[in-house]
Design a protein around this motif. Structure first.
Motif, PDB file in Angstrom:
ATOM      1  N   GLY A  14     -22.769 -27.998   9.171  1.00 17.29           N
ATOM      2  CA  GLY A  14     -23.510 -28.865   8.301  1.00 17.29           C
ATOM      3  C   GLY A  14     -22.699 -30.373   8.243  1.00 17.29           C
ATOM      4  N   ALA A  15     -21.407 -30.066   7.950  1.00 17.80           N
ATOM      5  CA  ALA A  15     -20.636 -31.267   7.968  1.00 17.80           C
ATOM      6  C   ALA A  15     -20.678 -32.157   9.347  1.00 17.80           C
ATOM      7  N   TYR A  16     -20.645 -31.619  10.305  1.00 16.90           N
ATOM      8  CA  TYR A  16     -20.905 -32.271  11.689  1.00 16.90           C
ATOM      9  C   TYR A  16     -22.250 -32.926  11.658  1.00 16.90           C
ATOM     10  N   LEU A  17     -23.084 -32.110  11.264  1.00 16.68           N
ATOM     11  CA  LEU A  17     -24.485 -32.798  11.503  1.00 16.68           C
ATOM     12  C   LEU A  17     -24.841 -34.121  10.381  1.00 16.68           C
ATOM     13  N   ILE A  18     -24.103 -33.856   9.263  1.00 20.77           N
ATOM     14  CA  ILE A  18     -24.242 -35.112   8.456  1.00 20.77           C
ATOM     15  C   ILE A  18     -23.605 -36.207   9.039  1.00 20.77           C
ATOM     16  N   GLY A  19     -22.417 -35.879   9.572  1.00 18.52           N
ATOM     17  CA  GLY A  19     -21.527 -37.029  10.223  1.00 18.52           C
ATOM     18  C   GLY A  19     -22.328 -37.767  11.447  1.00 18.52           C
ATOM     19  N   SER A  20     -23.247 -36.779  11.917  1.00 17.32           N
ATOM     20  CA  SER A  20     -23.770 -37.501  13.283  1.00 17.32           C
ATOM     21  C   SER A  20     -25.198 -38.398  12.591  1.00 17.32           C
ATOM     22  N   LEU A  21     -25.466 -38.589  11.536  1.00 18.91           N
ATOM     23  CA  LEU A  21     -26.460 -39.383  11.004  1.00 18.91           C
ATOM     24  C   LEU A  21     -25.677 -40.859  11.033  1.00 18.91           C
ATOM     25  N   SER A  22     -26.242 -41.430  12.147  1.00 18.05           N
ATOM     26  CA  SER A  22     -25.807 -42.767  12.367  1.00 18.05           C
ATOM     27  C   SER A  22     -26.099 -43.941  11.457  1.00 18.05           C
ATOM     28  N   SER A  23     -25.391 -44.281  10.334  1.00 20.39           N
ATOM     29  CA  SER A  23     -26.305 -45.139   9.354  1.00 20.39           C
ATOM     30  C   SER A  23     -26.549 -46.512   9.927  1.00 20.39           C
ATOM     31  N   ALA A  24     -25.538 -47.087  10.898  1.00 23.59           N
ATOM     32  CA  ALA A  24     -25.980 -48.106  11.400  1.00 23.59           C
ATOM     33  C   ALA A  24     -27.300 -48.488  12.157  1.00 23.59           C
ATOM     34  N   ILE A  25     -27.568 -47.193  12.832  1.00 25.01           N
ATOM     35  CA  ILE A  25     -28.790 -47.136  13.727  1.00 25.01           C
ATOM     36  C   ILE A  25     -29.978 -46.885  12.791  1.00 25.01           C
ATOM     37  N   ILE A  26     -29.755 -45.959  11.870  1.00 24.04           N
ATOM     38  CA  ILE A  26     -30.910 -45.729  10.839  1.00 24.04           C
ATOM     39  C   ILE A  26     -31.123 -46.822  10.058  1.00 24.04           C
ATOM     40  N   VAL A  27     -30.189 -47.485   9.397  1.00 28.37           N
ATOM     41  CA  VAL A  27     -30.366 -48.887   8.546  1.00 28.37           C
ATOM     42  C   VAL A  27     -31.142 -49.950   9.457  1.00 28.37           C
ATOM     43  N   CYS A  28     -30.632 -49.838  10.726  1.00 29.72           N
ATOM     44  CA  CYS A  28     -31.573 -51.182  11.402  1.00 29.72           C
ATOM     45  C   CYS A  28     -32.802 -50.944  11.820  1.00 29.72           C
ATOM     46  N   ARG A  29     -32.936 -49.692  12.203  1.00 31.18           N
ATOM     47  CA  ARG A  29     -34.510 -49.033  12.450  1.00 31.18           C
ATOM     48  C   ARG A  29     -35.279 -49.549  11.245  1.00 31.18           C
ATOM     49  N   LEU A  30     -34.930 -48.877  10.026  1.00 26.25           N
ATOM     50  CA  LEU A  30     -35.667 -49.105   8.858  1.00 26.25           C
ATOM     51  C   LEU A  30     -35.806 -50.571   8.287  1.00 26.25           C
ATOM     52  N   MET A  31     -34.683 -51.408   8.727  1.00 29.43           N
ATOM     53  CA  MET A  31     -35.030 -52.855   8.421  1.00 29.43           C
ATOM     54  C   MET A  31     -35.676 -53.743   9.450  1.00 29.43           C
ATOM     55  N   GLY A  32     -36.006 -53.017  10.488  1.00 25.83           N
ATOM     56  CA  GLY A  32     -36.911 -53.691  11.632  1.00 25.83           C
ATOM     57  C   GLY A  32     -35.918 -54.621  12.689  1.00 25.83           C
ATOM     58  N   LEU A  33     -34.693 -54.421  12.653  1.00 25.24           N
ATOM     59  CA  LEU A  33     -33.593 -54.838  13.190  1.00 25.24           C
ATOM     60  C   LEU A  33     -33.503 -53.925  14.756  1.00 25.24           C
ATOM     61  N   GLU A  34     -33.080 -54.893  15.596  1.00 25.11           N
ATOM     62  CA  GLU A  34     -32.538 -54.170  17.040  1.00 25.11           C
ATOM     63  C   GLU A  34     -31.441 -53.319  16.660  1.00 25.11           C
ATOM     64  N   ASP A  35     -31.285 -52.334  17.798  1.00 25.31           N
ATOM     65  CA  ASP A  35     -30.141 -51.232  17.872  1.00 25.31           C
ATOM     66  C   ASP A  35     -28.962 -52.118  17.869  1.00 25.31           C
ATOM     67  N   PRO A  36     -28.011 -51.879  16.874  1.00 27.77           N
ATOM     68  CA  PRO A  36     -26.719 -52.510  16.906  1.00 27.77           C
ATOM     69  C   PRO A  36     -25.948 -52.270  17.960  1.00 27.77           C
ATOM     70  N   ARG A  37     -26.214 -51.225  18.981  1.00 23.24           N
ATOM     71  CA  ARG A  37     -25.486 -50.744  20.120  1.00 23.24           C
ATOM     72  C   ARG A  37     -26.024 -51.545  21.461  1.00 23.24           C
ATOM     73  N   LYS A  38     -26.907 -52.641  21.181  1.00 19.69           N
ATOM     74  CA  LYS A  38     -27.352 -53.212  22.258  1.00 19.69           C
ATOM     75  C   LYS A  38     -26.820 -54.797  22.240  1.00 19.69           C
ATOM     76  N   SER A  39     -26.180 -55.121  21.159  1.00 19.62           N
ATOM     77  CA  SER A  39     -25.697 -56.393  20.827  1.00 19.62           C
ATOM     78  C   SER A  39     -24.157 -56.379  20.247  1.00 19.62           C
ATOM     79  N   GLY A  40     -23.582 -57.614  20.409  1.00 27.84           N
ATOM     80  CA  GLY A  40     -22.289 -57.869  19.830  1.00 27.84           C
ATOM     81  C   GLY A  40     -21.466 -56.754  20.548  1.00 27.84           C
ATOM     82  N   SER A  41     -20.583 -56.106  19.681  1.00 30.06           N
ATOM     83  CA  SER A  41     -19.404 -55.257  20.097  1.00 30.06           C
ATOM     84  C   SER A  41     -20.453 -53.667  20.885  1.00 30.06           C
TER      85      SER A  41
END
Length: 195
Positions: A14-41
């Motif tokens: 359960g702890a591993y699965l909670i850790g697997s929830l990528s806040s950056a990706i989820i937040v960007c999707r919910l805010m209509g922003l591009e996946d942060p893995r595709k830009s910047g670093s």
């Protein structure tokens, strides 16, 4: 296999699965922003989100990453589980953040999640690590250095604050992994090129 072993496996999974929830990706999707893995670093973490999209999505990402380290550890700590299991739960959440099953095992570098684990072990430990991070960030103004210094000192803080050997040992392992994940930052720091 007895019931306690099965419970421990369920808690760690359960702890591993909670850790697997990528806040950056989820937040960007919910805010209509591009996946942060595709830009910047390309790193799905708060620092890259801040560079790309500003303070608000970065702050939400940071909070999410911190909470997924804090909550599982705090819960098992309050349940009175053995110290070694408590810190191993934190390690499972940390590994989930680095290698998330939901996002192709390509996750962040683990700083905020490790900080959440520290707060879950003890608020005093969390404050010591966070205080170090903030102080170094204020003085040097380089995010990676502040993260590297704070996590390097984390096992030392744990030794003096709690004295729990399993917490020190597992935190040292997390620090080593975090340094490995920051190897490109470290090389840039050596060359004087880190932003």
């Amino acid at each position: 296999m007895n019931e306690l072993s099965l419970l421990n496996i369920a808690i760690l999974t359960g702890a591993y699965l909670i850790g697997s929830l990528s806040s950056a990706i989820i937040v960007c999707r919910l805010m209509g922003l591009e996946d942060p893995r595709k830009s910047g670093s390309g790193n799905p973490g708060a620092t890259n989100v801040k560079r790309l999209y500003g303070t608000k999505p970065a702050a939400i990402t940071l909070a999410g990453d911190l909470l997924k380290g804090l909550i599982p550890v705090a819960v098992v700590n309050m349940m009175g589980m053995p110290p070694a299991l408590v810190v191993t739960v934190g390690f499972a959440a940390f590994i989930g953040h680095l290698y998330p099953v939901f996002f192709g095992f390509k996750g962040g570098k683990g700083v905020a999640t490790m900080l959440g684990v520290m707060f879950g072990l003890s608020p005093l430990i969390g404050l010591a690590v966070a205080g170090t991070w903030l102080f170094v960030a204020k003085v040097l103004k380089i995010s990676s250095i502040s993260a590297l210094v704070a996590t390097l000192l984390a096992p030392l803080y744990i030794h003096f604050i709690s004295g729990e050997p399993s917490w020190v040992a597992v935190t040292m392992i997390m620090t080593l992994i975090l340094y490995w994940r920051h190897r490109s930052n470290i090389m840039r720091l050596v060359r004087g090129e880190e932003k």
